[in-house]
Motif scaffolding. Structure first.
Motif, mmCIF file in Angstrom:
data_model
loop_
_atom_site.group_PDB
_atom_site.id
_atom_site.type_symbol
_atom_site.label_atom_id
_atom_site.label_comp_id
_atom_site.label_asym_id
_atom_site.label_seq_id
_atom_site.Cartn_x
_atom_site.Cartn_y
_atom_site.Cartn_z
ATOM 1 N N ASP A 265 3.979 100.320 30.488
ATOM 2 C CA ASP A 265 3.937 101.633 31.207
ATOM 3 C C ASP A 265 2.298 101.941 31.623
ATOM 4 O OD1 ASP A 265 6.685 102.282 30.035
ATOM 5 O OD2 ASP A 265 5.896 102.168 27.913
ATOM 6 N N PHE A 266 1.809 101.022 32.209
ATOM 7 C CA PHE A 266 0.479 101.361 32.861
ATOM 8 C C PHE A 266 0.332 102.563 33.646
ATOM 9 C CE2 PHE A 266 2.922 99.038 36.186
ATOM 10 C CZ PHE A 266 2.391 99.600 37.228
ATOM 11 N N LEU A 267 1.340 103.177 34.110
ATOM 12 C CA LEU A 267 1.063 104.390 35.300
ATOM 13 C C LEU A 267 0.560 105.546 34.579
ATOM 14 C CD1 LEU A 267 4.376 103.810 37.286
ATOM 15 C CD2 LEU A 267 2.073 103.201 37.925
ATOM 16 N N GLY A 268 0.834 105.915 33.399
ATOM 17 C CA GLY A 268 0.663 106.956 32.608
ATOM 18 C C GLY A 268 1.083 108.223 33.440
ATOM 19 N N ARG A 269 0.797 109.354 33.748
ATOM 20 C CA ARG A 269 1.454 110.402 34.153
ATOM 21 C C ARG A 269 1.413 110.406 35.680
ATOM 22 N NH1 ARG A 269 -2.834 113.098 36.566
ATOM 23 N NH2 ARG A 269 -4.761 113.124 35.652
ATOM 24 N N PRO A 270 2.225 110.906 36.444
ATOM 25 C CA PRO A 270 2.332 110.839 38.048
ATOM 26 C C PRO A 270 0.931 111.474 38.747
ATOM 27 C CG PRO A 270 4.260 111.973 37.034
ATOM 28 C CD PRO A 270 3.333 111.846 35.926
ATOM 29 N N MET A 271 0.523 110.535 39.531
ATOM 30 C CA MET A 271 -0.653 110.730 40.451
ATOM 31 C C MET A 271 -1.881 110.276 39.641
ATOM 32 S SD MET A 271 0.130 112.368 43.254
ATOM 33 C CE MET A 271 -1.641 113.352 43.636
ATOM 34 N N GLN A 272 -1.705 109.608 38.374
ATOM 35 C CA GLN A 272 -2.980 109.428 37.894
ATOM 36 C C GLN A 272 -3.736 108.213 38.548
ATOM 37 O OE1 GLN A 272 -2.822 109.345 33.718
ATOM 38 N NE2 GLN A 272 -5.145 109.055 33.204
ATOM 39 N N VAL A 273 -3.011 106.945 38.586
ATOM 40 C CA VAL A 273 -3.347 105.914 39.394
ATOM 41 C C VAL A 273 -3.938 106.211 40.765
ATOM 42 C CG1 VAL A 273 -2.804 103.476 40.145
ATOM 43 C CG2 VAL A 273 -1.690 104.298 37.706
ATOM 44 N N LEU A 274 -3.088 107.026 41.583
ATOM 45 C CA LEU A 274 -3.495 107.434 42.798
ATOM 46 C C LEU A 274 -4.768 108.282 42.730
ATOM 47 C CD1 LEU A 274 -3.218 107.819 45.780
ATOM 48 C CD2 LEU A 274 -1.672 109.573 45.448
ATOM 49 N N ASP A 275 -4.982 109.103 41.764
ATOM 50 C CA ASP A 275 -6.150 109.833 41.559
ATOM 51 C C ASP A 275 -7.202 109.030 41.457
ATOM 52 O OD1 ASP A 275 -4.994 112.180 42.311
ATOM 53 O OD2 ASP A 275 -4.840 112.836 40.219
ATOM 54 N N ASN A 276 -7.123 107.846 40.571
ATOM 55 C CA ASN A 276 -8.240 106.749 40.233
ATOM 56 C C ASN A 276 -8.734 106.083 41.534
ATOM 57 O OD1 ASN A 276 -7.820 107.574 37.684
ATOM 58 N ND2 ASN A 276 -6.918 105.676 37.247
ATOM 59 N N HIS A 277 -7.763 105.959 42.327
ATOM 60 C CA HIS A 277 -8.086 105.034 43.510
ATOM 61 C C HIS A 277 -8.839 106.138 44.608
ATOM 62 C CE1 HIS A 277 -5.622 102.074 41.890
ATOM 63 N NE2 HIS A 277 -6.141 101.238 42.599
ATOM 64 N N VAL A 278 -8.270 107.336 44.626
ATOM 65 C CA VAL A 278 -9.087 108.326 45.622
ATOM 66 C C VAL A 278 -10.544 108.302 44.978
ATOM 67 C CG1 VAL A 278 -9.287 110.588 46.197
ATOM 68 C CG2 VAL A 278 -7.090 109.285 46.174
ATOM 69 N N ALA A 279 -10.746 108.584 43.748
ATOM 70 C CA ALA A 279 -12.089 108.650 43.219
ATOM 71 C C ALA A 279 -12.910 107.512 43.454
ATOM 72 C CB ALA A 279 -12.026 108.907 41.698
ATOM 73 N N ALA A 280 -12.557 106.402 43.161
ATOM 74 C CA ALA A 280 -13.097 105.065 43.475
ATOM 75 C C ALA A 280 -13.518 105.004 45.046
ATOM 76 C CB ALA A 280 -12.427 103.991 42.991
ATOM 77 N N THR A 281 -12.525 105.519 45.831
ATOM 78 C CA THR A 281 -12.777 105.326 47.390
ATOM 79 C C THR A 281 -14.054 106.395 47.500
ATOM 80 O OG1 THR A 281 -10.568 104.827 47.971
ATOM 81 C CG2 THR A 281 -11.984 105.585 49.586
#
Length: 557
Positions: A265-281
């Motif tokens: 269950d690595f994904l967490g809440r929806p959009m959280q992984v995507l938000d992490n990659h946007v922030a890292a970018t």
């Protein structure tokens, strides 16, 4: 008289006394005798399985792979096919259970079943090793059978599972450069040949008759083992390649956004992984603006970096557009998108332009059974309710991952595909100037799996003379040079970015040109040697599968 013999496990001396008296011991006595006499060899096979597992990452003591091959060769030499199969099964079970322990994240049943299935191939190889051990030049046939075993595991069942190949334990050893000539199969062949020759040297030096001749033979076999190990040093690695009119280098940014937590269950809440990659970018570009890093010409995101479908989720689409606009260059984004019907999804790498949005894409060709799709779903779902977590099956792509991302024509492979020779070969042979591995190892974050997959990527760099760019959600992300050296890499469970000038190549190695031909040739030679040995033995024994001497031996082990 036999009926008066008590049904107990008697000593070997008692069994001999019965035989001398013309009495055939009861079946239970015979079985007990065989078990006791076979225990030492079984224990040694178990030890060899442990040593072979320790040769792979993350421990990675590659010389132990030679010891394990030599041990199995000694244990099967001169034995019957049945004994060889048992020895191979023991080694294979211990080896696979240790190597694949990371699959217990999915379930202990999946781990056990896969390990047993893979060990059965090693058992078949063990039978073959015993059969060819009576032929001249048996170390050569032994090495060919190792390749044949790996060739089979690479393809069946359900598309195969090539983890545990000898080549993948030797991605930074003297054998590694051979990958540029014949790919991973040639590396496995050389490792197996060297180990078998070591075993032959031991057998020759143990021979009591003709000590002088045996000594010379033993030294010759030992020398052959050394030669098989060091011949790779004579192979020039592809440190300089050619280009066909395109740019020779590209500045590539790699984003590792990290995940909320490891496991299924690595994904967490929806959009959280995507938000992490946007922030890292954004963090990457802030470093560029500050002059700490050069401006990238393209940016690579990992597999599943968008944890929701950006095509039908406006928030996701807008977030990726925002990140792409911040970079000002094309990005490669990993996402799950809808498949051709409601039961399927597709695992894709999508080229995302900062102005026009999504464009060309690559769909993963080799979904992972039980992790990304459920074989025999209608039957298994009735008995294994945990499979309901795989709600929709991944739909396989049917095209090679050749994508133009900014100035770089990349060969994209996704996650476990890096283990399959054919998929990586096609990505280079059809025009990929740099290999990109988009991966999501978050499920196995605290296991040996990321290190094992990372080692495979290093071998692919040398095999194809290409730089390899790995983008992982939570690590290991890296840039590997065409000679297999690691230019930069990240740590696990961190948010990080890389920005590296990467060479782009058009030249092909010999391994690229010959493709799977060496693997097929070596496999067929090994299987042919087994067939020849069986035919020869049957002809000498008048049609019996085993000679009288071999049948006698089978009763004592």
């Amino acid at each position: 008289m036999a009926a008066n013999v008590p049904l107990t496990l008697e000593s070997d001396d008692r069994s001999k006394d019965l035989a001398e008296a013309g009495v055939r011991p009861p079946r239970l006595v015979r079985i007990g005798t065989r078990i006791r006499r076979g225990l030492p060899r079984t224990a040694l096979a178990l030890l060899c399985g442990v040593l072979l597992a320790l040769s792979f990452p993350s421990v990675g003591i590659w010389p132990l792979s030679l010891v394990a091959v030599a041990g199995l060769s000694l244990l099967t030499h001169g034995r019957t096919a049945r004994q060889g199969a048992w020895t191979g099964l023991v080694l294979g079970l211990v080896f696979m259970l240790w190597l694949l322990i990371w699959i217990d994240v999915i379930g202990y049943d999946a781990w056990a079943l896969l390990s047993v299935a893979e060990a059965l191939f090693v058992a078949l190889m063990g039978a073959g090793l015993a059969i060819v051990s009576r032929l001249r030049f048996w170390p050569l046939w032994t090495a060919c059978l190792w390749v044949a075993q790996e060739w089979a595991r690479d393809r069946v069942p359900l598309g195969g599972f090539p983890w545990g190949r000898l080549a993948f334990a030797n991605t930074s050893s003297p054998f590694t450069p051979l990958a540029a000539l014949g790919g991973a199969p040639l590396v496995s062949f050389a490792v197996a040949l060297s180990g078998a020759l070591l075993a032959a040297a031991v057998l020759a030096l143990r021979t009591r008759e003709g000590r002088e001749r045996s000594g010379r033979l033993g030294l010759a076999c030992a020398a052959g083992a050394v030669v098989a190990g060091v011949v790779g040093y004579a192979i020039p690695l592809p440190t300089a390649g050619t280009t066909a009119g395109g740019p020779a280098y590209a500045q590539i940014g790699v984003v590792q956004g990290n995940v909320p937590h490891a496991g299924m269950d690595f994904l967490g809440r929806p959009m959280q992984v995507l938000d992490n990659h946007v922030a890292a970018t954004f963090d990457l570009m802030n470093k560029v603006d500050a002059g700490k890093l050069p401006q990238p010409q393209l940016v690579i995101w990992p597999e599943n970096s968008s944890d929701v479908n950006p095509y039908n989720t406006p928030e996701a689409y807008a977030a990726i557009m925002q990140a792409a606009g911040r970079t000002g260059v094309p990005m490669l984004v990993g996402a799950l998108v809808d498949g051709p019907d409601a039961q399927h999804v597709m695992n894709e790498g999508i080229v995302w332009d900062p102005k026009t949005g999504p464009g060309a894409h690559y769909t993963k060709q080799h979904p992972v059974p039980f992790g990304e799709y459920v074989p025999f779903r209608s039957i298994l779902m009735k008995y294994i309710t945990r499979l309901q977590r795989v709600a929709r099956d991944f739909y396989p792509g049917d095209t090679t991952g050749i994508l133009q991302v900014g100035p770089a024509r990349i060969g994209d492979v996704i996650c476990f595909e890096v283990a399959y020779d054919g998929i990586v070969h096609d990505a280079v042979a059809k025009g990929g100037r740099v290999l990109v591995v988009q991966t999501n190892n978050a499920t196995y974050e605290h296991t040996d799996q990321p290190d094992q997959q990372f080692a495979m990527s290093r071998l692919r760099a040398i095999e194809h003379g290409r730089a390899v760019v790995i983008a992982a959600t939570s690590g290991i992300s890296a840039v590997i040079a065409p000679d297999g050296s690691v230019v930069q890499r990240t740590q696990l469970a961190t948010q990080d970015e890389l920005d590296v000038r990467v060479p782009l190549r058009d030249s092909l190695t010999l391994a690229d040109r010959v493709g799977a031909a060496p693997e097929w040739a070596l496999s067929l030679i090994g299987l042919g040697a087994v067939g020849f040995a069986v035919w020869t033995r049957r002809r000498r024994s008048g049609g019996d599968a085993d000679s009288p001497a071999e049948r006698s031996e089978a009763t004592t082990a």
